[in-house]
Design a protein around this motif. Sequence first.
Motif, PDB file in Angstrom:
ATOM      1  N   GLY A   7       0.761  -0.990   0.044  1.00 27.62           N
ATOM      2  CA  GLY A   7       0.053   0.094   0.058  1.00 27.62           C
ATOM      3  C   GLY A   7       1.006   1.248   0.136  1.00 27.62           C
ATOM      4  N   ALA A   8       1.943   1.381   0.820  1.00 29.84           N
ATOM      5  CA  ALA A   8       2.774   2.438   0.818  1.00 29.84           C
ATOM      6  C   ALA A   8       3.452   2.525  -0.381  1.00 29.84           C
ATOM      7  CB  ALA A   8       3.733   2.366   1.851  1.00 29.84           C
ATOM      8  N   THR A  11       1.154   4.032  -3.059  1.00 33.83           N
ATOM      9  CA  THR A  11       0.797   5.445  -3.017  1.00 33.83           C
ATOM     10  C   THR A  11       2.045   6.295  -3.422  1.00 33.83           C
ATOM     11  OG1 THR A  11      -0.594   4.836  -0.953  1.00 33.83           O
ATOM     12  CG2 THR A  11       0.092   7.078  -1.161  1.00 33.83           C
ATOM     13  N   GLY A  14       2.132   6.515  -7.220  1.00 36.40           N
ATOM     14  CA  GLY A  14       1.292   7.304  -7.747  1.00 36.40           C
ATOM     15  C   GLY A  14       1.605   8.678  -7.668  1.00 36.40           C
ATOM     16  N   VAL A  15       2.219   9.164  -6.500  1.00 38.95           N
ATOM     17  CA  VAL A  15       2.527  10.600  -6.492  1.00 38.95           C
ATOM     18  C   VAL A  15       3.533  10.745  -7.291  1.00 38.95           C
ATOM     19  CG1 VAL A  15       3.818  12.159  -5.037  1.00 38.95           C
ATOM     20  CG2 VAL A  15       1.723  10.852  -4.137  1.00 38.95           C
ATOM     21  N   MET A  72      -2.568   5.542  -6.330  1.00 34.83           N
ATOM     22  CA  MET A  72      -2.839   6.150  -4.991  1.00 34.83           C
ATOM     23  C   MET A  72      -3.742   5.577  -4.308  1.00 34.83           C
ATOM     24  SD  MET A  72      -1.230  10.087  -5.802  1.00 34.83           S
ATOM     25  CE  MET A  72      -2.717  10.660  -4.482  1.00 34.83           C
ATOM     26  N   GLY A  73      -5.128   5.406  -5.021  1.00 36.42           N
ATOM     27  CA  GLY A  73      -6.343   4.941  -4.321  1.00 36.42           C
ATOM     28  C   GLY A  73      -6.193   3.544  -3.933  1.00 36.42           C
ATOM     29  N   GLY A  75      -3.554   1.924  -3.043  1.00 39.96           N
ATOM     30  CA  GLY A  75      -2.431   2.052  -2.126  1.00 39.96           C
ATOM     31  C   GLY A  75      -3.040   2.430  -0.724  1.00 39.96           C
ATOM     32  N   LEU A  76      -3.930   3.617  -0.955  1.00 39.23           N
ATOM     33  CA  LEU A  76      -4.621   3.857   0.560  1.00 39.23           C
ATOM     34  C   LEU A  76      -5.712   3.173   0.721  1.00 39.23           C
ATOM     35  CD1 LEU A  76      -5.192   7.717  -0.610  1.00 39.23           C
ATOM     36  CD2 LEU A  76      -3.640   6.859   1.047  1.00 39.23           C
ATOM     37  N   LEU A  79      -3.966   0.198   2.731  1.00 37.44           N
ATOM     38  CA  LEU A  79      -3.474   0.712   4.000  1.00 37.44           C
ATOM     39  C   LEU A  79      -4.575   0.981   5.002  1.00 37.44           C
ATOM     40  CD1 LEU A  79      -1.012   3.618   2.797  1.00 37.44           C
ATOM     41  CD2 LEU A  79      -0.410   1.386   4.125  1.00 37.44           C
TER      42      LEU A  79
END
Length: 85
Positions: A7-8, A11, A14-15, A72-73, A75-76, A79
Amino acid sequence: MAIILLGALLTVAGVVYMAGAALRRGRLSDPAPVVPDRPMPNLATPGPTLEPRRRGLGFLGLSQNWPGLLMMGIGLALLLLSALF
């Protein structure tokens, strides 16, 4: 533990993807490219500047950033899922 790391990683990836996509579109300090059908952009100062008046917000468009937003979605979500269980 693997879900948290995945997940990290998603994320952060994605950034990084979205930042890279914005940088690949051209230098941020140059005015918008001249298109034959459009007039020259109205700049605060003549020549290349850090503050063009009408560069636009094309770097925020969903069509260019959907892979980064998807990473990102996911990954979040991973998490949050690991925090619940």
